[in-house]
Design a protein around this motif. Structure first.
Motif, PDB file in Angstrom:
ATOM      1  N   ARG A  17       0.859  -1.218   0.219  1.00 20.29           N
ATOM      2  CA  ARG A  17      -0.074  -0.397  -0.143  1.00 20.29           C
ATOM      3  C   ARG A  17       0.952   0.965   0.180  1.00 20.29           C
ATOM      4  NH1 ARG A  17      -3.332  -2.894   3.455  1.00 20.29           N
ATOM      5  NH2 ARG A  17      -5.203  -3.228   2.374  1.00 20.29           N
ATOM      6  N   VAL A  18       1.719   1.023   0.838  1.00 21.78           N
ATOM      7  CA  VAL A  18       2.545   2.004   0.798  1.00 21.78           C
ATOM      8  C   VAL A  18       2.900   2.706  -0.399  1.00 21.78           C
ATOM      9  CG1 VAL A  18       4.830   3.503   1.618  1.00 21.78           C
ATOM     10  CG2 VAL A  18       3.105   2.382   3.564  1.00 21.78           C
ATOM     11  N   ASP A  19       4.066   1.788  -1.022  1.00 18.55           N
ATOM     12  CA  ASP A  19       4.859   1.709  -1.631  1.00 18.55           C
ATOM     13  C   ASP A  19       3.919   2.314  -3.326  1.00 18.55           C
ATOM     14  OD1 ASP A  19       7.135   1.917  -1.138  1.00 18.55           O
ATOM     15  OD2 ASP A  19       7.100  -0.621  -1.698  1.00 18.55           O
ATOM     16  N   SER A  20       2.501   1.943  -3.139  1.00 17.13           N
ATOM     17  CA  SER A  20       1.525   2.269  -3.770  1.00 17.13           C
ATOM     18  C   SER A  20       1.002   3.834  -4.268  1.00 17.13           C
ATOM     19  CB  SER A  20       0.109   1.472  -4.259  1.00 17.13           C
ATOM     20  OG  SER A  20       0.578  -0.312  -4.230  1.00 17.13           O
ATOM     21  N   VAL A  21       0.866   4.133  -2.578  1.00 21.15           N
ATOM     22  CA  VAL A  21       1.095   5.309  -2.288  1.00 21.15           C
ATOM     23  C   VAL A  21       1.831   6.647  -3.268  1.00 21.15           C
ATOM     24  CG1 VAL A  21       0.609   7.158  -0.589  1.00 21.15           C
ATOM     25  CG2 VAL A  21      -1.045   5.340  -0.580  1.00 21.15           C
ATOM     26  N   GLY A 244      -6.714   1.587   4.284  1.00 22.74           N
ATOM     27  CA  GLY A 244      -6.007   2.227   5.021  1.00 22.74           C
ATOM     28  C   GLY A 244      -5.758   3.289   5.496  1.00 22.74           C
ATOM     29  N   VAL A 245      -6.335   4.342   4.199  1.00 22.98           N
ATOM     30  CA  VAL A 245      -6.212   5.866   4.618  1.00 22.98           C
ATOM     31  C   VAL A 245      -7.579   5.994   4.774  1.00 22.98           C
ATOM     32  CG1 VAL A 245      -5.518   7.657   3.142  1.00 22.98           C
ATOM     33  CG2 VAL A 245      -4.392   5.839   3.080  1.00 22.98           C
ATOM     34  N   SER A 246      -8.115   6.678   5.908  1.00 20.80           N
ATOM     35  CA  SER A 246      -9.651   7.195   6.422  1.00 20.80           C
ATOM     36  C   SER A 246      -9.861   8.479   5.050  1.00 20.80           C
ATOM     37  CB  SER A 246      -9.592   8.195   7.710  1.00 20.80           C
ATOM     38  OG  SER A 246      -8.274   8.975   7.592  1.00 20.80           O
ATOM     39  N   ALA A 247      -8.959   9.290   4.521  1.00 18.86           N
ATOM     40  CA  ALA A 247      -9.121  10.512   3.258  1.00 18.86           C
ATOM     41  C   ALA A 247     -10.101   9.621   2.475  1.00 18.86           C
ATOM     42  CB  ALA A 247      -8.456  10.790   3.106  1.00 18.86           C
ATOM     43  N   VAL A 248      -9.109   8.160   2.644  1.00 21.79           N
ATOM     44  CA  VAL A 248     -10.490   7.878   0.830  1.00 21.79           C
ATOM     45  C   VAL A 248     -10.815   6.212   1.075  1.00 21.79           C
ATOM     46  CG1 VAL A 248      -8.384   9.119  -0.173  1.00 21.79           C
ATOM     47  CG2 VAL A 248      -7.800   6.642   0.015  1.00 21.79           C
ATOM     48  N   GLU A 249     -10.605   5.546   1.179  1.00 27.43           N
ATOM     49  CA  GLU A 249     -11.305   4.802   1.998  1.00 27.43           C
ATOM     50  C   GLU A 249     -12.931   4.864   1.597  1.00 27.43           C
ATOM     51  OE1 GLU A 249     -11.444   0.964   5.730  1.00 27.43           O
ATOM     52  OE2 GLU A 249      -9.645   2.139   5.373  1.00 27.43           O
ATOM     53  N   ASP A 250     -13.694   2.994   1.149  1.00 30.30           N
ATOM     54  CA  ASP A 250     -14.927   3.065   0.119  1.00 30.30           C
ATOM     55  C   ASP A 250     -15.168   4.444  -0.077  1.00 30.30           C
ATOM     56  OD1 ASP A 250     -17.418   1.835   0.105  1.00 30.30           O
ATOM     57  OD2 ASP A 250     -17.700   2.474   2.459  1.00 30.30           O
ATOM     58  N   GLU A 263       1.671  12.664   2.231  1.00 27.79           N
ATOM     59  CA  GLU A 263       2.709  12.409   3.672  1.00 27.79           C
ATOM     60  C   GLU A 263       1.838  12.235   4.778  1.00 27.79           C
ATOM     61  OE1 GLU A 263       5.599  12.049   3.922  1.00 27.79           O
ATOM     62  OE2 GLU A 263       5.699  12.117   1.665  1.00 27.79           O
ATOM     63  N   GLN A 264       0.078  12.517   5.000  1.00 30.81           N
ATOM     64  CA  GLN A 264      -0.578  11.999   5.758  1.00 30.81           C
ATOM     65  C   GLN A 264      -1.097  10.745   6.012  1.00 30.81           C
ATOM     66  OE1 GLN A 264      -4.222  11.286   5.023  1.00 30.81           O
ATOM     67  NE2 GLN A 264      -4.176  10.989   7.335  1.00 30.81           N
ATOM     68  N   ALA A 265      -1.554  10.374   4.260  1.00 33.73           N
ATOM     69  CA  ALA A 265      -1.967   8.996   4.192  1.00 33.73           C
ATOM     70  C   ALA A 265      -0.874   8.369   4.422  1.00 33.73           C
ATOM     71  CB  ALA A 265      -2.400   9.044   2.571  1.00 33.73           C
ATOM     72  N   LEU A 266       0.585   8.638   3.985  1.00 31.67           N
ATOM     73  CA  LEU A 266       1.701   7.703   4.558  1.00 31.67           C
ATOM     74  C   LEU A 266       1.796   7.332   6.675  1.00 31.67           C
ATOM     75  CD1 LEU A 266       4.367   8.094   1.920  1.00 31.67           C
ATOM     76  CD2 LEU A 266       2.975   6.382   1.864  1.00 31.67           C
ATOM     77  N   GLY A 267       1.910   8.564   6.647  1.00 31.18           N
ATOM     78  CA  GLY A 267       1.577   7.968   8.469  1.00 31.18           C
ATOM     79  C   GLY A 267       0.757   7.738   8.730  1.00 31.18           C
ATOM     80  N   GLU A 268      -0.528   7.165   8.272  1.00 32.78           N
ATOM     81  CA  GLU A 268      -2.042   6.087   8.602  1.00 32.78           C
ATOM     82  C   GLU A 268      -1.871   5.321   8.264  1.00 32.78           C
ATOM     83  OE1 GLU A 268      -6.905   6.785   8.348  1.00 32.78           O
ATOM     84  OE2 GLU A 268      -5.146   8.086   7.363  1.00 32.78           O
ATOM     85  N   LEU A 269      -0.364   4.810   6.849  1.00 30.06           N
ATOM     86  CA  LEU A 269      -0.528   3.539   6.797  1.00 30.06           C
ATOM     87  C   LEU A 269       0.673   3.026   7.302  1.00 30.06           C
ATOM     88  CD1 LEU A 269      -1.020   3.709   3.238  1.00 30.06           C
ATOM     89  CD2 LEU A 269      -1.843   2.453   4.192  1.00 30.06           C
ATOM     90  N   GLY A 270       1.686   4.156   8.763  1.00 34.78           N
ATOM     91  CA  GLY A 270       2.905   3.378   9.833  1.00 34.78           C
ATOM     92  C   GLY A 270       3.868   3.869   8.675  1.00 34.78           C
ATOM     93  N   GLY A 271       3.622   4.537   7.459  1.00 33.55           N
ATOM     94  CA  GLY A 271       5.283   5.299   7.062  1.00 33.55           C
ATOM     95  C   GLY A 271       5.795   4.072   6.436  1.00 33.55           C
ATOM     96  N   PRO A 272       6.907   4.494   5.503  1.00 38.13           N
ATOM     97  CA  PRO A 272       7.868   4.014   4.901  1.00 38.13           C
ATOM     98  C   PRO A 272       8.616   3.118   5.461  1.00 38.13           C
ATOM     99  CG  PRO A 272       7.725   5.962   3.412  1.00 38.13           C
ATOM    100  CD  PRO A 272       7.229   6.685   5.289  1.00 38.13           C
TER     101      PRO A 272
END
Length: 609
Positions: A17-21, A244-250, A263-272
């Motif tokens: 997920r992180v790498d896709s973002v 995994g990212v509240s701003a876009v999930e469903d 950056e916010q999304a990556l942080g929510e996913l646990g970051g790189p």
């Protein structure tokens, strides 16, 4: 599955997920939310069931993974990074000029058999790959296809589902990512997994409904799919788009664009994190794919003056080519008795594939077969190949080599009427990138061109005629692709014809001779590439040109000749089928269309001073 394995799979899914973002953010475009929904599905497949030799993507024993939902390419490239095939630096070149990591996958990327992105293409190709493994290569590799739920509205998907069920392709597994949201809103069935399962079950598939974010359920389903016998498996997985990212999930309206705040999304996913590299499991079996024996090529020969339909010569020649080349296979759309592909079927039944009235599946299967080194000949009515035109286009994007043969070209087929007449085919196949378009006029020419097609690259199209035509060439005549034949030489006009109109042009030349007019007659059997230098020389010498074709005026032989003469213009009169035909005999059809010998004679006389 123990706790350590479970944690590893969850961490791998998070990395995907992180790498896709990250990839979409670096590109400023892409489809990260469609990638995020399938992260667990692909993480478990990668780590637990996919059998590939990472050092040799061309290993014939490798499993095949087809991203039918090709817009989820960030996920595919993230998987390749986890395999150690793509570096992190290359991952971030996604969609950039010169990068092999294009917006939708192409075979420039390791482990990608065909280009995908036109929804509904990948699964039919997967059917072709599975058929190839079972009936041609005779290898135990497995074909895995990732599909989207929106994609299941495509008719080609159901051609594929039915054919795979009919063939009992237990070496094929479809993973349906049911994330509920399409490009502009909810899909037809939303999260109703049962609706999909009922439909697929009716087509003879083994179905498994799972939570697509639970590694344990996914692992069980994938193992069950590999162990299933006598039928293909569909894993129908409920997922959330943008997981995994509240701003876009469903959430609607987030398709096909990078995340607004990466950056916010990556942080929510646990970051790189420190990248995980998956130790891939190699294929269980070794060995070369099966190949049929070949031998000398002995083409059929026809006597000068005999009346033979070019479709008949096609069938005879392909059967002879199959004897000479063990890599040649034939695919039919339930018209083998009309196209004369049945001659090959009788000679080589083990290499004949019947796809019934499913032209999209037929062309896609051929695309899968050629990816494994086979040389497919696909034959149906020229008019019906238009149903699969998008798949021909995608085959060209895939850099595929296909030999397509369209019978029943033009009004000359007679009483069947316009629904059966190929009148767009020359234009359509001329427009395909890198294509070759051939239109023989007699049996010996047809036989030679059918054999020569096998050695060409890209999309090759040959048009055959239903009715019998005179044999005008000897059996030893050569017909180089890109060439033409000058059948008559005269100084007052040049007539350019192909296929059935060659015979009308020769008859018109005889009529004109009675008028005291001498003309050059050119058989432009190679419509693309056209013999431009010869045409320019003849047109310049005579000062006027008449083209005649059994095809609509747009995009066919006449337009090819006009393009060739663009820098050396002379007066050109195009004769083509200008109005909608009805039912009539072949001679009447040519006469009514204004492309018979009388019409040619009148066109030449009208050009003379």
């Amino acid at each position: 599955m123990d706790e350590l394995d479970y944690r590893f799979l969850c961490e791998l899914a998070s990395q995907l997920r992180v790498d896709s973002v990250r990839a979409a953010a670096a590109a400023g475009s892409g489809h990260p939310t469609s990638s995020m929904s399938a992260a667990e599905l692909m993480a478990v497949l990668l780590a637990r069931q996919l059998r590939v030799n990472v050092e040799n993507p061309a290993d014939p024993a490798n499993d095949h993974l087809v991203f039918s939902k090709g817009h989820a390419s960030p996920l595919l490239y993230a998987m390749l990074k986890a395999m150690g095939v793509v570096s992190d630096e290359e991952l971030l070149t996604f969609r950039r000029r010169g990068s092999r990591l294009e917006g939708h996958p192409t075979p420039d990327v390791p482990f990608v058999d065909v280009a995908t992105g036109s929804l509904g293409f990948g699964l039919p190709v997967g059917v072709g790959l599975a058929l190839t493994a079972r009936r041609l290569d005779r290898l135990p590799n497995h074909v895995w296809v990732l599909c989207g739920d929106s994609e299941l509205a495509e008719g080609s998907m159901w051609e594929a589902f039915e054919h795979a069920g009919h063939e009992g392709l237990n070496n094929l597994t479809v993973i349906v990512d049911v994330n509920r949201l399409g490009q502009r809103g909810p899909t037809r069935h939303g999260w109703d997994l049962g609706a999909y399962a009922a439909r697929l079950g009716a087509f003879g598939w083994h179905t498994i409904e799972i939570d697509g974010h639970d590694p344990g359920q996914i692992d069980y389903a994938l193992a069950d799919a590999r162990a299933t016998r006598r039928r293909p498996t569909a894993i129908i997985a409920r997922t959330c788009k943008g997981r995994g990212v509240s701003a876009v999930e469903d959430r609607e309206g987030k398709h096909g664009k990078p995340l607004a705040d990466a950056e916010q999304a990556l942080g929510e996913l646990g970051g790189p994190r420190s990248p995980l590299t998956v130790p891939m499991t190699p294929p269980a079996s070794q060995g070369a794919p099966y190949r049929y024996a070949g031998g000398p090529l002995v083409l059929p020969k026809y006597e000068l003056g005999d009346e033979v339909a070019t479709r008949t010569a096609f069938g005879d020649a392909l059967a002879a080519l199959g004897t000479a080349r063990g890599d040649v296979v034939a695919l039919d759309g339930e018209v083998a008795d009309s196209t004369k592909l049945e001659t090959f079927a009788k000679a080589h039944p083990e290499r004949f594939f019947e796809f019934y009235i499913a032209e999209q599946q037929m062309v896609a299967a051929a695309t899968g077969m050629q990816a494994r080194g086979w040389t497919p000949y696909v034959a149906t009515f020229a008019a019906f190949l238009t149903r699969a035109y998008d798949f021909v286009r995608m085959a060209a994007v895939s850099r595929a080599g296909l030999c397509l043969v369209g019978s029943h070209g033009g009004v000359s087929i007679g009483e069947d009427g316009p629904s059966q007449m190929g009148l767009e085919d020359l234009a359509a196949f001329r427009a395909v990138h890198g294509s070759t378009v051939l239109y023989p006029c007699d049996a010996n020419q047809t036989a030679r061109l059918v054999a020569d097609m096998a050695g060409l690259e890209g999309i090759r199209y040959l048009r055959t005629t239903r009715g019998e035509t005179p044999v005008i060439y000897g059996p030893d005549e050569e017909f180089p692709v890109g060439g033409c034949k000058v059948l008559r030489t005269g100084g007052q006009a040049t007539i350019v014809a192909a296929g059935v109109t060659v015979h009308e042009a020769l008859a018109a030349a005889d009529l004109l001779a009675g008028d005291g007019v001498s003309v050059t007659v050119i058989d432009a059997y190679s419509v693309k590439p056209l013999d431009s230098p010869e045409l320019v020389a003849m047109a310049t010498a005579t000062g006027r040109v008449v083209t005649v074709e059994d095809h609509w005026p747009e995009g066919g032989l006449g337009d090819a000749v006009l393009s060739a003469l663009a820098e050396n213009p002379v007066p050109v009169r195009k004769l083509a089928v200008a109005r909608m035909p009805g039912s009539a005999g072949s001679a009447d059809q040519l006469r009514d269309a204004g492309i018979d010998r009388t019409a040619i004679r009148e066109a030449v006389l009208a050009l003379l001073p």
